[in-house]
Design an enzyme around this catalytic site. Structure first.
Site, PDB file in Angstrom:
ATOM      1  N   GLU A 127       4.080  -4.381 -47.302  1.00  0.00           N
ATOM      2  CA  GLU A 127       3.766  -4.292 -45.872  1.00  0.00           C
ATOM      3  C   GLU A 127       3.960  -5.655 -45.200  1.00  0.00           C
ATOM      4  OE1 GLU A 127       3.489  -1.998 -43.865  1.00  0.00           O
ATOM      5  OE2 GLU A 127       2.363  -2.757 -42.161  1.00  0.00           O
ATOM      6  N   LYS A 178       9.355   3.337 -31.985  1.00  0.00           N
ATOM      7  CA  LYS A 178       7.954   3.473 -32.400  1.00  0.00           C
ATOM      8  C   LYS A 178       7.743   4.777 -33.149  1.00  0.00           C
ATOM      9  CE  LYS A 178       3.588   2.538 -32.656  1.00  0.00           C
ATOM     10  NZ  LYS A 178       3.267   1.669 -33.799  1.00  0.00           N
ATOM     11  N   HIS A 214      12.372 -10.232 -63.347  1.00  0.00           N
ATOM     12  CA  HIS A 214      13.443  -9.357 -63.841  1.00  0.00           C
ATOM     13  C   HIS A 214      14.677  -9.418 -62.943  1.00  0.00           C
ATOM     14  CE1 HIS A 214      10.855  -7.676 -66.955  1.00  0.00           C
ATOM     15  NE2 HIS A 214       9.893  -7.693 -66.044  1.00  0.00           N
ATOM     16  N   ASN A 270      15.300  14.815 -25.882  1.00  0.00           N
ATOM     17  CA  ASN A 270      14.890  14.020 -27.042  1.00  0.00           C
ATOM     18  C   ASN A 270      15.079  14.922 -28.256  1.00  0.00           C
ATOM     19  OD1 ASN A 270      13.557  12.571 -28.987  1.00  0.00           O
ATOM     20  ND2 ASN A 270      11.554  12.628 -28.013  1.00  0.00           N
ATOM     21  N   GLY A 271      15.767  14.427 -29.290  1.00  0.00           N
ATOM     22  CA  GLY A 271      16.002  15.260 -30.476  1.00  0.00           C
ATOM     23  C   GLY A 271      17.485  15.323 -30.782  1.00  0.00           C
ATOM     24  N   ARG A 328       8.303   2.903 -27.209  1.00  0.00           N
ATOM     25  CA  ARG A 328       8.834   3.838 -28.202  1.00  0.00           C
ATOM     26  C   ARG A 328      10.156   3.347 -28.785  1.00  0.00           C
ATOM     27  NH1 ARG A 328       6.715   9.097 -27.693  1.00  0.00           N
ATOM     28  NH2 ARG A 328       8.669  10.033 -28.350  1.00  0.00           N
TER      29      ARG A 328
HETATM   30  C1  F6R Z   1       6.467  -0.338 -39.226  1.00  0.00           C
HETATM   31  C2  F6R Z   1       6.306   0.990 -38.680  1.00  0.00           C
HETATM   32  C3  F6R Z   1       7.085   2.106 -39.279  1.00  0.00           C
HETATM   33  C4  F6R Z   1       6.254   3.395 -39.276  1.00  0.00           C
HETATM   34  C5  F6R Z   1       7.106   4.579 -39.737  1.00  0.00           C
HETATM   35  C6  F6R Z   1       6.287   5.863 -39.795  1.00  0.00           C
HETATM   36  O1  F6R Z   1       5.667  -1.264 -38.590  1.00  0.00           O
HETATM   37  O2  F6R Z   1       5.579   1.192 -37.747  1.00  0.00           O
HETATM   38  O3  F6R Z   1       7.524   1.793 -40.550  1.00  0.00           O
HETATM   39  O4  F6R Z   1       5.155   3.223 -40.103  1.00  0.00           O
HETATM   40  O5  F6R Z   1       8.182   4.761 -38.864  1.00  0.00           O
HETATM   41  O6  F6R Z   1       5.744   6.168 -38.548  1.00  0.00           O
HETATM   42  P1  F6R Z   1       4.506   7.104 -38.389  1.00  0.00           P
HETATM   43  O7  F6R Z   1       3.334   6.435 -38.999  1.00  0.00           O
HETATM   44  O8  F6R Z   1       4.351   7.316 -36.921  1.00  0.00           O
HETATM   45  O9  F6R Z   1       4.834   8.380 -39.119  1.00  0.00           O
END
Ligand code: F6R
Length: 613
Positions: A486, A608, A509, A105-106, A27
């Site tokens: 991406e 994560k 540009h 957490n938060g 995470r």
């Molecule tokens: C990049 C990545 C992040 C997530 C973003 C949204 O590899 O994983 O950019 O895509 O933090 O996360 P989710 O999809 O869990 O809302």
């Protein structure tokens, strides 16, 4: 982002907590700690850095850390630097308190006001965190009943929290609570395992429940009671976790990211299963069927998400406009929320999220709901907050994603978004024949992705030629523009190489000034409606000395003769191209990060699931 693991039962808590912390490592975190309650004792150990370091530190501690109840935490700094003092667990006033320890957490938004009030009462704080304020507040309100004290404290706080609280004076009681941040309670036989996500629970039990916002659970070794923070008793729904231990273990792979890249064909097959009716010529999306009419008559569709999920939303924008002919747009969830967006009748807001817990995306959904929009969630984690807060949705079904850099979830987001656009399109202007052709091609994509992954070694060799370059450009047009973004995001987040993604036409540009001799420029240049234009952009790069690494359609001799490196993808219809073109870019980022000696699965500073705004 912060992870919580807590245990109450009959086994020794500390090995269970350490193992749980390791499962939560993905995470993202910068420090870790645990507290174990024994007979009249509360032992706490905290350290900066990896869980392995905490484990070693435990071996050196003078306290025994013996006991069958404990709480533990991985911290991702928000309030205060990365120090031992700021690491969790936090306790109420050391020396004068009730030996209460809290992991959280938060973010407690009103912590400064509460801190001032507590300081006036004589509380002395040892850290800069909002969590310590919560621990002191619980201590201040404690009169011999931990559950009541936690409920009372949570009535005073604003913000988001998932917490686990223990008190040495009540060695048989743990209280956990939540509002906004994820928390799940695993129900074993005479034991409970509480965690931020199921990956830390499944090794112990598959029966689990989540708490609603503003509620708490009082856990003893053989029973539990759930109630609102106003003490109104509630009955949670215990369900079976759809997660196997094998899915979250590395197996034969060196890294989760590589494992998940390789899992993409299977993930796609799973996501497609039962959803393509080739004979009947329809897309079957059970989760949104009852809203089909609403979707087909929508005036506007807005995709919201962050990071990789936002890129999937960008693909969604193109596809909804092309296949369904409904005005569509995509927006950073964080921006949508705070600019008081215009949501007229007929607006549908679609949140895309792997974790289903991203705070910005959740906040955007709340805003859209308040303004009367129909909200959908395209989410991977079953039962996650966004999946519960939206009116309806479609699960990605790609299985757990552990690697911080999203790969198989992205491909799942693309697939589900494409199916959604076709689902709406068929109810508007998409002909039976066009839909049939699209679905037939979609059914072949998993095998085609497999063939792209098989080029991993060639991609590695090409990457090695450029890995020492510190600046990269990624270009694409139309549907390949989000893929370029991406690709750049993947490269920068795990290899720390500076990479910019942009529409190919935008390069001239301004960014074209960056191009010098040998600069790697990745161009997604498949055969599609924009192909000729992309060829011109490739020429522009080459005439300034840039080296082009192309992602191109198999057999394209023009590209072969123009570009320094080519990664081949099968010829698929334009709406499906992102599903194959992103794969070589994921592998490129993976190999580049490894060659630069980076920790692919735990990139610095990243989390994560980003559960704070
Ligand atoms: C990049 C990545 C992040 C997530 C973003 C949204 O590899 O994983 O950019 O895509 O933090 O996360 P989710 O999809 O869990 O809302």
């Amino acid at each position: 982002m912060c992870g919580i693991i807590a245990y109450i039962g009959s086994r020794e808590a500390s090995p269970i907590l350490i193992e749980g912390l390791k499962r939560l490592e993905y995470r993202g975190y910068d420090s870790a700690g645990l507290a174990v309650v024994g007979d009249d004792t509360l032992d706490i150990s905290r350290s900066v850095g990896r869980v392995r370091g905490l484990e070693e530190q435990l071996g050196r501690e003078t306290a025994t850390f013996s006991g069958s109840m404990g709480i533990a935490h991985t911290r991702w700094a928000t309030h205060g630097g990365v120090t031992v003092e700021n690491a969790h667990p936090h306790r109420d006033d050391l020396g004068r308190g009730h030996s209460i320890a809290v992991v959280h957490n938060g973010i407690i938004e009103n912590y400064l006001t509460l801190k001032k009030w507590l300081e006036e009462k004589g509380h002395v704080f040892a850290s800069e965190t909002d969590t310590e304020v919560l621990a002191h507040l619980i201590g201040e309100l404690y009169d011999g009943d931990l559950e009541r004290a936690v409920q009372a404290a949570l009535r005073e706080v604003t913000g988001a929290y998932a917490i686990a609280v223990v008190c040495a004076k009540e060695p048989d009681v743990m209280v956990v609570g939540r509002k906004g941040s994820p928390l799940m309670i695993g129900v074993g036989s005479n034991e409970y395992v509480v965690a931020s996500d199921p990956s830390a629970i499944v090794a112990h039990t598959k029966q689990a429940f989540t708490l609603d916002d503003y509620s708490v659970a009082k856990l003893t070794r053989d029973s539990f009671r759930t109630s609102t923070i106003d003490n109104i008793e509630i009955t949670p729904q215990i369900r079976e976790l759809e997660l196997d231990l094998g899915q979250i273990e590395l197996g034969e792979f060196e890294h989760y990211m590589l494992k998940e890249i390789h899992e993409q064909p299977t993930a796609l097959r799973r996501s497609l299963q039962g959803r393509l009716d080739l004979r009947g010529g329809s897309v079957v999306l059970g989760g949104i069927t009852e809203h089909a009419r609403h979707l087909a008559t929508a005036k506007r569709i807005v995709f919201v998400g962050q990071g990789t999920a936002l890129h999937a939303g960008m693909v969604g924008e193109y596809l909804v406009e092309n296949l369904a002919k409904i005005p569509a747009e995509v927006e950073f969830a964080s921006e949508f929320r705070y600019r008081n967006p215009i949501v007229e009748p007929g607006t549908v807001v679609i949140a895309i999220s792997q974790s289903g817990e991203t705070a910005d995306t959740l906040a955007a959904i709340e805003e859209a709901k308040q303004k009367g929009a129909l909200t959908l969630g395209l989410v991977n984690v079953v039962g996650s907050t966004i999946s519960r807060e939206t009116d309806a949705g479609i699960y990605l079904r790609v299985g757990p994603e552990i690697g911080v850099a999203s790969t198989k979830a992205f491909i799942g987001q693309l697939l589900v978004t494409t199916m959604l656009a076709a689902f709406i399109g068929r109810r508007r202007f998409l002909s039976q024949e066009d839909l049939h052709n699209l679905l037939t091609a979609m059914d072949r994509v998993p095998d085609q992705v497999e063939s792209v992954i098989a080029q991993s070694d060639q991609i590695k060799t090409a990457t090695a030629r450029y890995v020492n370059r510190d600046n990269w450009l990624f270009l694409g047009r139309g549907l390949n523009y989000p893929v370029a973004l991406e690709g750049a995001l993947k490269l920068k987040e795990i290899s720390y190489i500076h990479a910019e993604g942009m529409p190919a036409a935008e390069m001239k540009h301004g960014p074209i000034a960056l191009i010098d001799e040998g600069m790697p420029v990745v161009v997604v240049a498949t055969r599609n409606s924009q192909y000729e234009k992309v060829l011109s952009n490739i020429e522009e790069v080459r005439s300034r000395g840039g080296h082009v690494i192309a992602v191109a359609t198999e057999g394209d001799e023009t590209i072969r003769s123009l570009c320094e490196e080519v990664f081949w993808v099968p010829d698929v219809p334009e709406p499906l191209q992102p599903l194959v073109t992103v794969v070589p870019l994921q592998l490129l980022a993976y190999h580049a990060a490894l060659m630069r000696g980076k920790d692919v699965d735990k990139p610095r500073n990243l989390a994560k699931s980003v559960t704070v705004e």
